[in-house]
Design a protein around this motif. Structure first.
Motif, PDB file in Angstrom:
ATOM      1  N   PRO A  89       0.813  -1.225   0.000  1.00 45.30           N
ATOM      2  CA  PRO A  89       0.000   0.000   0.000  1.00 45.30           C
ATOM      3  C   PRO A  89       0.843   1.270   0.000  1.00 45.30           C
ATOM      4  O   PRO A  89       1.965   1.263   0.499  1.00 45.30           O
ATOM      5  N   PHE A  91      -0.705   4.090   1.115  1.00 39.29           N
ATOM      6  CA  PHE A  91      -1.301   4.932   2.158  1.00 39.29           C
ATOM      7  C   PHE A  91      -1.659   4.122   3.391  1.00 39.29           C
ATOM      8  O   PHE A  91      -2.005   2.941   3.295  1.00 39.29           O
ATOM      9  N   GLU A  92      -1.573   4.833   4.508  1.00 42.47           N
ATOM     10  CA  GLU A  92      -2.108   4.258   5.743  1.00 42.47           C
ATOM     11  C   GLU A  92      -3.508   4.843   5.870  1.00 42.47           C
ATOM     12  O   GLU A  92      -3.666   6.059   5.950  1.00 42.47           O
ATOM     13  N   ASP A  97     -11.478   2.027   5.787  1.00 40.50           N
ATOM     14  CA  ASP A  97     -11.264   2.556   4.447  1.00 40.50           C
ATOM     15  C   ASP A  97     -10.193   1.773   3.696  1.00 40.50           C
ATOM     16  O   ASP A  97      -9.514   2.315   2.847  1.00 40.50           O
ATOM     17  N   ALA A 100     -10.521   1.802   0.034  1.00 37.33           N
ATOM     18  CA  ALA A 100     -10.352   3.140  -0.537  1.00 37.33           C
ATOM     19  C   ALA A 100      -8.891   3.430  -0.822  1.00 37.33           C
ATOM     20  O   ALA A 100      -8.544   4.029  -1.837  1.00 37.33           O
ATOM     21  N   ARG A 101      -8.003   2.985   0.073  1.00 39.39           N
ATOM     22  CA  ARG A 101      -6.583   3.287  -0.165  1.00 39.39           C
ATOM     23  C   ARG A 101      -6.049   2.508  -1.364  1.00 39.39           C
ATOM     24  O   ARG A 101      -5.180   2.989  -2.076  1.00 39.39           O
ATOM     25  N   LEU A 104      -7.398   4.376  -4.310  1.00 34.82           N
ATOM     26  CA  LEU A 104      -6.663   5.622  -4.521  1.00 34.82           C
ATOM     27  C   LEU A 104      -5.323   5.362  -5.197  1.00 34.82           C
ATOM     28  O   LEU A 104      -4.942   6.073  -6.136  1.00 34.82           O
TER      29      LEU A 104
END
Lengths: 166, 125
Positions: A89, A91-92, A97, A100-101, A104
Motif C-alpha cells: 500500500p 497509504f495508511e 477505508d 479506498a486506499r 486511490l
C-alpha cells in the motif's frame, strides 16, 4: 536560489526532517518509481547527502522534494523500472477505508505521470504551485493546470468510491 | 469553475488528505561512509600522535637528565684563570696536581700558538 545556510546540521534536526517529510517524500518517489524498495533507496540517498552536506537547507521541504525528484530520475535513468504491479500500500488508511486506499493508489497510477507528480506534491507534499514548479522545473501556471486536470482524472478514476464518499 | 464544483474540489482534496502516506520502513541512515572514514582517519591520526608523544617523552626526559648532569659538571667547576707562575709551580709538583689544574682551566685554554696563554708560554720552554 540559496538553498543552504551556514548552520551545521545536527543529527536530531535531520531526524526531525526525516520524520516530518519522510512519508511524503517516499510517496512522491513511489509515484515516480512504483517500487517501495527503490523509492526507499532514493530516500536514503537524499538523507545521506543531507548528512554529508554539512549545512542545513534554508527551505528544507523544497530542497528535499527537489532532491528526491532528482534521485528518482537518476534511478529511472539507471534502468530501475517502475513496478506498477507492486501490491504494497501507498497509504495508511483507517481500517474501515482499506479498499479506498487501494482504489486511490490504483487511481493515481491511472493518471498521467506528470499530473500524478503535481497532485502528490500538492496534496501530500504540501507544496504550493510555485514550489512544485521549482521542483519540476516548469512554470507555476503549468503546475496549476496539471493539478486541475490530474485531480479531475483522479476523481473520475475513483468515481464509484467518490460517490459513496459524497 | 462554478461554486458547487469548487466546493466539490475542496471536499475531494480534503478526502484525499485524509489518506496518510506510509512511513519509510528504514530509519534515518547512519552517518555516510565518507564521514565515518573521516572520523576513523582522525582517530587514527590522534592515536599515532599520542603514540609518538609517549615514545618521545622518555627520550626527552633522559636527554634532559644528561644535559642537566652535564650542566651540573660545568656549573660546579668554573674555569679558573691560570697564570704562568701558577703553571710553573704546578709543573714542579706532581702530575696529578698539574692535571687537576689543567682540568679546572680547560675551558679557558686557548690554542697552543696563541700568545699570552699558558700553553704558549709552556711551548716556549
Amino acid at each position: 536560489m540559496k538553498f543552504f545556510s551556514r548552520r551545521r546540521p545536527g543529527r536530531d534536526q535531520i531526524q526531525a526532517f526525516y520524520e516530518e517529510y519522510g512519508p511524503g517524500l517516499l510517496l512522491y518517489a513511489r509515484s515516480l518509481l512504483g517500487s517501495k524498495h527503490t523509492a526507499e533507496d532514493a530516500l536514503q540517498h537524499v538523507f545521506m547527502k543531507l548528512l554529508e552536506q554539512g549545512s542545513i537547507p534554508e527551505e528544507p521541504k523544497l530542497y528535499l522534494y527537489r532532491a528526491i525528484h532528482n534521485a528518482a530520475l537518476n534511478l529511472l535513468r539507471g534502468d530501475r523500472a517502475v513496478e506498477i504491479g507492486e501490491v504494497e500500500p501507498w497509504f495508511e488508511a483507517p481500517p474501515e477505508d482499506f479498499t479506498a486506499r487501494v482504489a486511490l493508489k490504483n487511481a493515481l497510477l491511472q493518471i498521467p505521470a506528470e499530473q500524478r507528480q503535481v497532485v502528490v506534491l500538492h496534496i501530500w507534499g504540501g507544496l504550493h504551485f510555485e514550489e512544485i514548479a521549482q521542483v519540476l522545473g516548469i512554470a507555476g501556471n503549468t503546475a496549476a493546470s496539471r493539478y486541475r486536470y490530474g485531480l479531475q482524472k483522479l476523481r473520475a478514476a475513483m468515481q464509484p468510491k467518490d460517490a459513496v464518499h459524497e | 469553475m462554478n461554486e458547487s464544483n469548487h466546493e466539490q474540489v475542496i471536499s475531494f482534496e480534503k478526502y484525499l488528505r485524509g489518506f496518510h502516506p506510509v512511513k519509510p520502513t528504514g530509519s534515518l541512515p547512519v552517518a555516510p561512509q565518507s564521514m565515518r572514514l573521516r572520523a576513523l582517519a582522525l582517530t587514527a591520526a590522534a592515536l599515532v600522535f599520542f603514540g609518538l608523544l609517549m615514545v618521545m617523552m622518555p627520550m626527552r626526559s633522559s636527554r634532559t637528565k644528561v644535559s642537566s648532569r652535564a650542566e651540573g659538571v660545568v656549573g660546579s667547576r668554573r674555569p679558573v684563570n691560570v697564570t704562568v707562575g701558577q703553571l710553573n709551580v704546578a709543573l714542579r709538583l706532581t702530575d696529578r696536581d698539574l692535571g687537576r689544574m689543567l682540568d679546572q682551566s680547560s675551558s679557558n685554554l686557548l690554542p697552543r700558538a696563541h700568545p699570552g696563554t699558558a700553553l704558549y708560554e709552556l711551548s716556549k720552554e
